[in-house]
Design a protein around this motif. Structure first.
Motif, PDB file in Angstrom:
ATOM      1  N   GLN A  50       0.813  -1.209   0.000  1.00 54.22           N
ATOM      2  CA  GLN A  50       0.000   0.000   0.000  1.00 54.22           C
ATOM      3  C   GLN A  50       0.848   1.261   0.000  1.00 54.22           C
ATOM      4  O   GLN A  50       0.561   2.216  -0.707  1.00 54.22           O
ATOM      5  CB  GLN A  50      -0.927   0.019   1.220  1.00 54.22           C
ATOM      6  N   ASN A  51       1.920   1.282   0.783  1.00 51.87           N
ATOM      7  CA  ASN A  51       2.755   2.471   0.877  1.00 51.87           C
ATOM      8  C   ASN A  51       3.562   2.689  -0.399  1.00 51.87           C
ATOM      9  O   ASN A  51       3.834   3.824  -0.768  1.00 51.87           O
ATOM     10  CB  ASN A  51       3.675   2.381   2.084  1.00 51.87           C
ATOM     11  N   LYS A  52       3.954   1.615  -1.042  1.00 53.63           N
ATOM     12  CA  LYS A  52       4.681   1.751  -2.298  1.00 53.63           C
ATOM     13  C   LYS A  52       3.769   2.323  -3.382  1.00 53.63           C
ATOM     14  O   LYS A  52       4.191   3.120  -4.207  1.00 53.63           O
ATOM     15  CB  LYS A  52       5.241   0.401  -2.724  1.00 53.63           C
ATOM     16  N   ILE A  53       2.505   1.931  -3.359  1.00 49.94           N
ATOM     17  CA  ILE A  53       1.538   2.487  -4.306  1.00 49.94           C
ATOM     18  C   ILE A  53       1.366   3.977  -4.054  1.00 49.94           C
ATOM     19  O   ILE A  53       1.327   4.773  -4.992  1.00 49.94           O
ATOM     20  CB  ILE A  53       0.196   1.737  -4.201  1.00 49.94           C
ATOM     21  N   LEU A  54       1.281   4.360  -2.784  1.00 50.93           N
ATOM     22  CA  LEU A  54       1.158   5.777  -2.441  1.00 50.93           C
ATOM     23  C   LEU A  54       2.394   6.554  -2.918  1.00 50.93           C
ATOM     24  O   LEU A  54       2.264   7.659  -3.451  1.00 50.93           O
ATOM     25  CB  LEU A  54       0.961   5.941  -0.940  1.00 50.93           C
ATOM     26  N   TYR A  55       3.550   5.984  -2.744  1.00 49.04           N
ATOM     27  CA  TYR A  55       4.794   6.610  -3.209  1.00 49.04           C
ATOM     28  C   TYR A  55       4.747   6.813  -4.723  1.00 49.04           C
ATOM     29  O   TYR A  55       5.079   7.897  -5.227  1.00 49.04           O
ATOM     30  CB  TYR A  55       5.984   5.737  -2.810  1.00 49.04           C
ATOM     31  N   HIS A  56       4.323   5.819  -5.470  1.00 52.88           N
ATOM     32  CA  HIS A  56       4.245   5.936  -6.923  1.00 52.88           C
ATOM     33  C   HIS A  56       3.206   6.970  -7.343  1.00 52.88           C
ATOM     34  O   HIS A  56       3.409   7.697  -8.322  1.00 52.88           O
ATOM     35  CB  HIS A  56       3.942   4.582  -7.548  1.00 52.88           C
ATOM     36  N   ILE A  57       2.099   7.028  -6.638  1.00 52.23           N
ATOM     37  CA  ILE A  57       1.077   8.027  -6.953  1.00 52.23           C
ATOM     38  C   ILE A  57       1.621   9.438  -6.733  1.00 52.23           C
ATOM     39  O   ILE A  57       1.398  10.334  -7.554  1.00 52.23           O
ATOM     40  CB  ILE A  57      -0.202   7.783  -6.126  1.00 52.23           C
ATOM     41  N   ILE A  58       2.364   9.633  -5.651  1.00 51.55           N
ATOM     42  CA  ILE A  58       2.947  10.948  -5.389  1.00 51.55           C
ATOM     43  C   ILE A  58       3.954  11.316  -6.482  1.00 51.55           C
ATOM     44  O   ILE A  58       3.972  12.452  -6.967  1.00 51.55           O
ATOM     45  CB  ILE A  58       3.601  10.983  -3.992  1.00 51.55           C
ATOM     46  N   VAL A  59       4.767  10.377  -6.915  1.00 52.69           N
ATOM     47  CA  VAL A  59       5.731  10.638  -7.984  1.00 52.69           C
ATOM     48  C   VAL A  59       5.005  10.987  -9.283  1.00 52.69           C
ATOM     49  O   VAL A  59       5.400  11.915 -10.006  1.00 52.69           O
ATOM     50  CB  VAL A  59       6.670   9.424  -8.174  1.00 52.69           C
ATOM     51  N   ILE A  60       3.933  10.278  -9.588  1.00 57.67           N
ATOM     52  CA  ILE A  60       3.167  10.554 -10.806  1.00 57.67           C
ATOM     53  C   ILE A  60       2.532  11.943 -10.741  1.00 57.67           C
ATOM     54  O   ILE A  60       2.549  12.690 -11.723  1.00 57.67           O
ATOM     55  CB  ILE A  60       2.111   9.460 -11.036  1.00 57.67           C
ATOM     56  N   VAL A  61       1.996  12.322  -9.587  1.00 59.37           N
ATOM     57  CA  VAL A  61       1.377  13.639  -9.446  1.00 59.37           C
ATOM     58  C   VAL A  61       2.425  14.745  -9.595  1.00 59.37           C
ATOM     59  O   VAL A  61       2.186  15.755 -10.277  1.00 59.37           O
ATOM     60  CB  VAL A  61       0.639  13.745  -8.089  1.00 59.37           C
ATOM     61  N   ILE A  62       3.586  14.569  -9.003  1.00 56.16           N
ATOM     62  CA  ILE A  62       4.655  15.570  -9.131  1.00 56.16           C
ATOM     63  C   ILE A  62       5.123  15.664 -10.582  1.00 56.16           C
ATOM     64  O   ILE A  62       5.329  16.763 -11.111  1.00 56.16           O
ATOM     65  CB  ILE A  62       5.825  15.240  -8.175  1.00 56.16           C
ATOM     66  N   ALA A  63       5.274  14.527 -11.254  1.00 58.77           N
ATOM     67  CA  ALA A  63       5.687  14.548 -12.662  1.00 58.77           C
ATOM     68  C   ALA A  63       4.625  15.202 -13.542  1.00 58.77           C
ATOM     69  O   ALA A  63       4.948  15.944 -14.473  1.00 58.77           O
ATOM     70  CB  ALA A  63       5.973  13.126 -13.143  1.00 58.77           C
ATOM     71  N   ALA A  64       3.360  14.945 -13.241  1.00 57.60           N
ATOM     72  CA  ALA A  64       2.277  15.578 -14.009  1.00 57.60           C
ATOM     73  C   ALA A  64       2.288  17.091 -13.812  1.00 57.60           C
ATOM     74  O   ALA A  64       2.104  17.856 -14.766  1.00 57.60           O
ATOM     75  CB  ALA A  64       0.927  14.987 -13.600  1.00 57.60           C
ATOM     76  N   ALA A  65       2.515  17.531 -12.597  1.00 62.96           N
ATOM     77  CA  ALA A  65       2.578  18.974 -12.335  1.00 62.96           C
ATOM     78  C   ALA A  65       3.780  19.594 -13.048  1.00 62.96           C
ATOM     79  O   ALA A  65       3.680  20.684 -13.614  1.00 62.96           O
ATOM     80  CB  ALA A  65       2.651  19.231 -10.832  1.00 62.96           C
ATOM     81  N   ALA A  66       4.904  18.892 -13.041  1.00 67.01           N
ATOM     82  CA  ALA A  66       6.093  19.411 -13.717  1.00 67.01           C
ATOM     83  C   ALA A  66       5.896  19.478 -15.227  1.00 67.01           C
ATOM     84  O   ALA A  66       6.465  20.340 -15.891  1.00 67.01           O
ATOM     85  CB  ALA A  66       7.298  18.534 -13.382  1.00 67.01           C
ATOM     86  N   ALA A  67       5.096  18.606 -15.780  1.00 67.41           N
ATOM     87  CA  ALA A  67       4.819  18.650 -17.215  1.00 67.41           C
ATOM     88  C   ALA A  67       3.727  19.663 -17.545  1.00 67.41           C
ATOM     89  O   ALA A  67       3.745  20.269 -18.620  1.00 67.41           O
ATOM     90  CB  ALA A  67       4.406  17.261 -17.700  1.00 67.41           C
ATOM     91  N   PHE A  68       2.786  19.870 -16.652  1.00 66.72           N
ATOM     92  CA  PHE A  68       1.652  20.756 -16.917  1.00 66.72           C
ATOM     93  C   PHE A  68       2.006  22.236 -16.762  1.00 66.72           C
ATOM     94  O   PHE A  68       1.601  23.064 -17.582  1.00 66.72           O
ATOM     95  CB  PHE A  68       0.507  20.391 -15.969  1.00 66.72           C
ATOM     96  N   ILE A  69       2.751  22.587 -15.737  1.00 70.82           N
ATOM     97  CA  ILE A  69       3.026  23.990 -15.421  1.00 70.82           C
ATOM     98  C   ILE A  69       3.705  24.737 -16.570  1.00 70.82           C
ATOM     99  O   ILE A  69       3.270  25.833 -16.930  1.00 70.82           O
ATOM    100  CB  ILE A  69       3.808  24.098 -14.097  1.00 70.82           C
ATOM    101  N   PRO A  70       4.765  24.210 -17.195  1.00 72.52           N
ATOM    102  CA  PRO A  70       5.378  24.973 -18.291  1.00 72.52           C
ATOM    103  C   PRO A  70       4.474  25.129 -19.512  1.00 72.52           C
ATOM    104  O   PRO A  70       4.688  26.016 -20.329  1.00 72.52           O
ATOM    105  CB  PRO A  70       6.607  24.153 -18.663  1.00 72.52           C
ATOM    106  N   ARG A  71       3.465  24.309 -19.654  1.00 74.04           N
ATOM    107  CA  ARG A  71       2.535  24.439 -20.775  1.00 74.04           C
ATOM    108  C   ARG A  71       1.374  25.379 -20.442  1.00 74.04           C
ATOM    109  O   ARG A  71       0.846  26.054 -21.308  1.00 74.04           O
ATOM    110  CB  ARG A  71       1.988  23.064 -21.160  1.00 74.04           C
ATOM    111  N   TYR A  72       0.990  25.430 -19.190  1.00 76.37           N
ATOM    112  CA  TYR A  72      -0.181  26.207 -18.794  1.00 76.37           C
ATOM    113  C   TYR A  72       0.116  27.703 -18.661  1.00 76.37           C
ATOM    114  O   TYR A  72      -0.676  28.530 -19.098  1.00 76.37           O
ATOM    115  CB  TYR A  72      -0.735  25.668 -17.477  1.00 76.37           C
ATOM    116  N   PHE A  73       1.256  28.046 -18.064  1.00 74.87           N
ATOM    117  CA  PHE A  73       1.532  29.457 -17.815  1.00 74.87           C
ATOM    118  C   PHE A  73       1.660  30.296 -19.085  1.00 74.87           C
ATOM    119  O   PHE A  73       1.153  31.419 -19.108  1.00 74.87           O
ATOM    120  CB  PHE A  73       2.746  29.628 -16.909  1.00 74.87           C
ATOM    121  N   PRO A  74       2.296  29.835 -20.159  1.00 70.19           N
ATOM    122  CA  PRO A  74       2.280  30.655 -21.379  1.00 70.19           C
ATOM    123  C   PRO A  74       0.874  30.865 -21.933  1.00 70.19           C
ATOM    124  O   PRO A  74       0.541  31.955 -22.405  1.00 70.19           O
ATOM    125  CB  PRO A  74       3.146  29.864 -22.361  1.00 70.19           C
ATOM    126  N   VAL A  75       0.031  29.840 -21.873  1.00 69.27           N
ATOM    127  CA  VAL A  75      -1.355  29.991 -22.339  1.00 69.27           C
ATOM    128  C   VAL A  75      -2.085  30.994 -21.465  1.00 69.27           C
ATOM    129  O   VAL A  75      -2.807  31.868 -21.961  1.00 69.27           O
ATOM    130  CB  VAL A  75      -2.079  28.627 -22.343  1.00 69.27           C
TER     131      VAL A  75
END
Length: 126
Positions: free
Chosen positions: A17-42
């Motif tokens: 369960q904790n490893k799944i939570l760790y992976h979810i947190i990594v995915i959310v951080i990676a999604a934010a890192a990919a989304f922010i540079p695309r959203y702010f110019p728009v």
């Protein structure tokens, strides 16, 4: 990435369960890192009027970036990054074919497909 969460021992344990939570947190951080540079110019450019000279200038950016990538891959060798004018003859011929196809068709997809086929065929022959 584990070092980032060293103060959170619950997230690093080997239980399922904790490893799944760790992976979810990594995915959310990676999604934010990919989304922010695309959203702010728009967000920034949607409320402002872009000058006409800037729009004219931006028409050349994709062509210049594509040219820089192609020239680097065709004429620069990775062994020491030296200029090699005729090191990749099949790629040079394929680039000429792509330029001709792009000029007459004005289609990016036809240009890419013809380039891939040309490199494939010429690498078998040359």
């Amino acid at each position: 990435m584990e070092q980032l969460f060293t103060n959170m021992p619950v997230l690093i344990t080997d239980t399922g369960q904790n490893k799944i939570l760790y992976h979810i947190i990594v995915i959310v951080i990676a999604a934010a890192a990919a989304f922010i540079p695309r959203y702010f110019p728009v967000l920034f450019f949607s409320t402002r009027k872009i000058p006409e000279w800037f729009n004219e200038w931006m028409k050349y950016v994709p062509v210049s970036l594509f040219t820089a990538l192609v020239v680097k891959n065709v004429f620069i060798t990775t062994a020491g990054y030296h200029f090699v004018p005729f090191g990749h003859v099949e790629q040079i011929l394929a680039a000429i074919i792509v330029m001709i196809v792009a000029y007459f068709t004005r289609s990016m997809s036809m240009s890419v497909i013809s380039g891939l086929v040309a490199v494939w065929l010429l690498s078998m022959v040359v």
